[in-house]
Design a protein around this motif. Sequence first.
Motif, PDB file in Angstrom:
ATOM      1  N   SER A 123       0.849  -1.196   0.000  1.00  0.00           N
ATOM      2  CA  SER A 123       0.000   0.000   0.000  1.00  0.00           C
ATOM      3  C   SER A 123       0.887   1.250   0.000  1.00  0.00           C
ATOM      4  O   SER A 123       1.972   1.252   0.598  1.00  0.00           O
ATOM      5  CB  SER A 123      -0.931   0.001   1.208  1.00  0.00           C
TER       6      SER A 123
ATOM      7  N   LYS B 140       2.388   2.644  -6.630  1.00  0.00           N
ATOM      8  CA  LYS B 140       2.105   1.806  -7.802  1.00  0.00           C
ATOM      9  C   LYS B 140       0.945   2.351  -8.626  1.00  0.00           C
ATOM     10  O   LYS B 140       0.980   2.282  -9.847  1.00  0.00           O
ATOM     11  CB  LYS B 140       1.863   0.348  -7.392  1.00  0.00           C
TER      12      LYS B 140
ATOM     13  N   SER C 265      -7.690  -1.705  -8.872  1.00  0.00           N
ATOM     14  CA  SER C 265      -8.498  -2.748  -8.210  1.00  0.00           C
ATOM     15  C   SER C 265      -8.652  -2.476  -6.717  1.00  0.00           C
ATOM     16  O   SER C 265      -9.627  -2.895  -6.100  1.00  0.00           O
ATOM     17  CB  SER C 265      -7.899  -4.140  -8.441  1.00  0.00           C
TER      18      SER C 265
ATOM     19  N   TYR D   8     -12.033  -2.708  -3.849  1.00  0.00           N
ATOM     20  CA  TYR D   8     -12.136  -3.233  -2.476  1.00  0.00           C
ATOM     21  C   TYR D   8     -12.549  -2.112  -1.519  1.00  0.00           C
ATOM     22  O   TYR D   8     -13.324  -2.328  -0.585  1.00  0.00           O
ATOM     23  CB  TYR D   8     -10.809  -3.881  -2.046  1.00  0.00           C
TER      24      TYR D   8
ATOM     25  N   VAL E 283     -10.587  -1.610   5.246  1.00  0.00           N
ATOM     26  CA  VAL E 283     -10.616  -2.241   3.920  1.00  0.00           C
ATOM     27  C   VAL E 283      -9.862  -3.572   3.861  1.00  0.00           C
ATOM     28  O   VAL E 283     -10.286  -4.508   3.162  1.00  0.00           O
ATOM     29  CB  VAL E 283     -10.137  -1.258   2.816  1.00  0.00           C
TER      30      VAL E 283
ATOM     31  N   ALA F 276     -11.227  -6.991   2.327  1.00  0.00           N
ATOM     32  CA  ALA F 276     -10.537  -7.588   1.171  1.00  0.00           C
ATOM     33  C   ALA F 276     -10.047  -9.001   1.460  1.00  0.00           C
ATOM     34  O   ALA F 276      -9.674  -9.720   0.543  1.00  0.00           O
ATOM     35  CB  ALA F 276      -9.356  -6.704   0.754  1.00  0.00           C
TER      36      ALA F 276
ATOM     37  N   ARG G  86     -13.442 -11.464  -2.589  1.00  0.00           N
ATOM     38  CA  ARG G  86     -12.379 -11.606  -3.591  1.00  0.00           C
ATOM     39  C   ARG G  86     -12.915 -12.298  -4.846  1.00  0.00           C
ATOM     40  O   ARG G  86     -12.638 -11.876  -5.960  1.00  0.00           O
ATOM     41  CB  ARG G  86     -11.181 -12.381  -3.036  1.00  0.00           C
TER      42      ARG G  86
ATOM     43  N   ILE H 272      -2.830  -9.112  -8.828  1.00  0.00           N
ATOM     44  CA  ILE H 272      -3.146  -9.037 -10.267  1.00  0.00           C
ATOM     45  C   ILE H 272      -2.247  -9.995 -11.061  1.00  0.00           C
ATOM     46  O   ILE H 272      -2.730 -10.748 -11.900  1.00  0.00           O
ATOM     47  CB  ILE H 272      -3.033  -7.579 -10.802  1.00  0.00           C
TER      48      ILE H 272
ATOM     49  N   ARG I 178      -2.998 -12.811   4.919  1.00  0.00           N
ATOM     50  CA  ARG I 178      -4.338 -13.389   4.757  1.00  0.00           C
ATOM     51  C   ARG I 178      -4.241 -14.733   4.018  1.00  0.00           C
ATOM     52  O   ARG I 178      -3.307 -14.946   3.224  1.00  0.00           O
ATOM     53  CB  ARG I 178      -5.270 -12.410   4.042  1.00  0.00           C
TER      54      ARG I 178
HETATM   55  O1   DC Z   1      -4.197  -0.242  -3.068  1.00  0.00           O
HETATM   56  P1   DC Z   1      -5.140   0.203  -1.958  1.00  0.00           P
HETATM   57  O2   DC Z   1      -4.418   0.634  -0.725  1.00  0.00           O
HETATM   58  O3   DC Z   1      -6.130   1.210  -2.416  1.00  0.00           O
HETATM   59  O4   DC Z   1      -5.943  -1.124  -1.573  1.00  0.00           O
HETATM   60  C1   DC Z   1      -6.924  -1.116  -0.584  1.00  0.00           C
HETATM   61  C2   DC Z   1      -6.986  -2.464   0.104  1.00  0.00           C
HETATM   62  O5   DC Z   1      -7.493  -3.466  -0.773  1.00  0.00           O
HETATM   63  C3   DC Z   1      -5.665  -2.989   0.668  1.00  0.00           C
HETATM   64  O6   DC Z   1      -5.829  -3.339   2.014  1.00  0.00           O
HETATM   65  C4   DC Z   1      -5.379  -4.222  -0.109  1.00  0.00           C
HETATM   66  C5   DC Z   1      -6.663  -4.593  -0.771  1.00  0.00           C
HETATM   67  N1   DC Z   1      -6.473  -5.050  -2.137  1.00  0.00           N
HETATM   68  C6   DC Z   1      -6.458  -6.402  -2.368  1.00  0.00           C
HETATM   69  O7   DC Z   1      -6.559  -7.181  -1.425  1.00  0.00           O
HETATM   70  N2   DC Z   1      -6.343  -6.873  -3.632  1.00  0.00           N
HETATM   71  C7   DC Z   1      -6.213  -6.032  -4.663  1.00  0.00           C
HETATM   72  N3   DC Z   1      -6.109  -6.513  -5.898  1.00  0.00           N
HETATM   73  C8   DC Z   1      -6.207  -4.634  -4.446  1.00  0.00           C
HETATM   74  C9   DC Z   1      -6.312  -4.171  -3.161  1.00  0.00           C
END
Ligand code: DC
Length: 240
Positions: free
Chosen positions: A13, A17, A35, A39, A105, A109, A115, A138, A193
């Motif tokens: 985080s 990126k 993405s 979430y 979040v 997530a 998911r 991803i 996780r």
């Molecule tokens: O990238 P971000 O900080 O906005 O993401 C928010 C939350 O979502 C972070 O705790 C991780 C989760 N996330 C995820 O589990 N899978 C993804 N593809 C994108 C984000």
Amino acid sequence: MSKFITIAVDGYSSSGKSSMAKELARAIGYNYIDSGAMYRAVALYCLNKGYIAGDGVIDTAALESDIDNIAITFSLNPATGRSDTCLNGENVESEIRSMRVSNCVSEVAALPFVRRALVKQQQAMRGRSGIVMDGRDIGTVVFPDAEMKVFVNASARVRAERRHKELIAKGQQVSFDEVLRNVEERDRLDTTRADSPLRCADDAEVLNNDNMTIEEQNRWMLDTFHRKLAEATAAADAQR
Ligand code: DC
């Protein structure tokens, strides 16, 4: 005929990126999908619906029975030229970036049914043109066959400094320590996780951007893209 490739950008985080992925997509004319925003939108939905109690416990049964009613789309904001996140048609771009959402979040997530629903939506977003998608899984889960995979990292302190600056600039009252704690806690939750934890794909290019300027990062992305596109085109030609 020009070939389009799929670009997966994963990382911790606040590693920058999203900015890098967004800028690459703009420079090469590809679609960009954040993405993490998806979430975050689900987490906001939970908060609005009262599915998250004061102690942070999620009513997973209520969320699971409601998950098909959550539609996440992206729409171009003519004022900023950026794509804003919409939750059931409502623009929630600013709300999903709040600490209130950031604080819950990762737990949302981590839920396997969340998911599954979002990965399905993300896979459906890969059309005939090129796509740049950033997130945590991803390159490992959503598009394991992506021709270009990037894994971005930076130290927790540098990432917290960047995030703190961003939040202050947006007028949010938050201390550096609170942001650092949130970054570290999200790292812990994201990497430990059970379902699709954050990890670097074996075939990803790793970028540590602790000591890089934004221009250097963007140049690195563009150079990597041209190299990967040439490799993918050569591989396709060899198969003909
Ligand atoms: O990238 P971000 O900080 O906005 O993401 C928010 C939350 O979502 C972070 O705790 C991780 C989760 N996330 C995820 O589990 N899978 C993804 N593809 C994108 C984000």
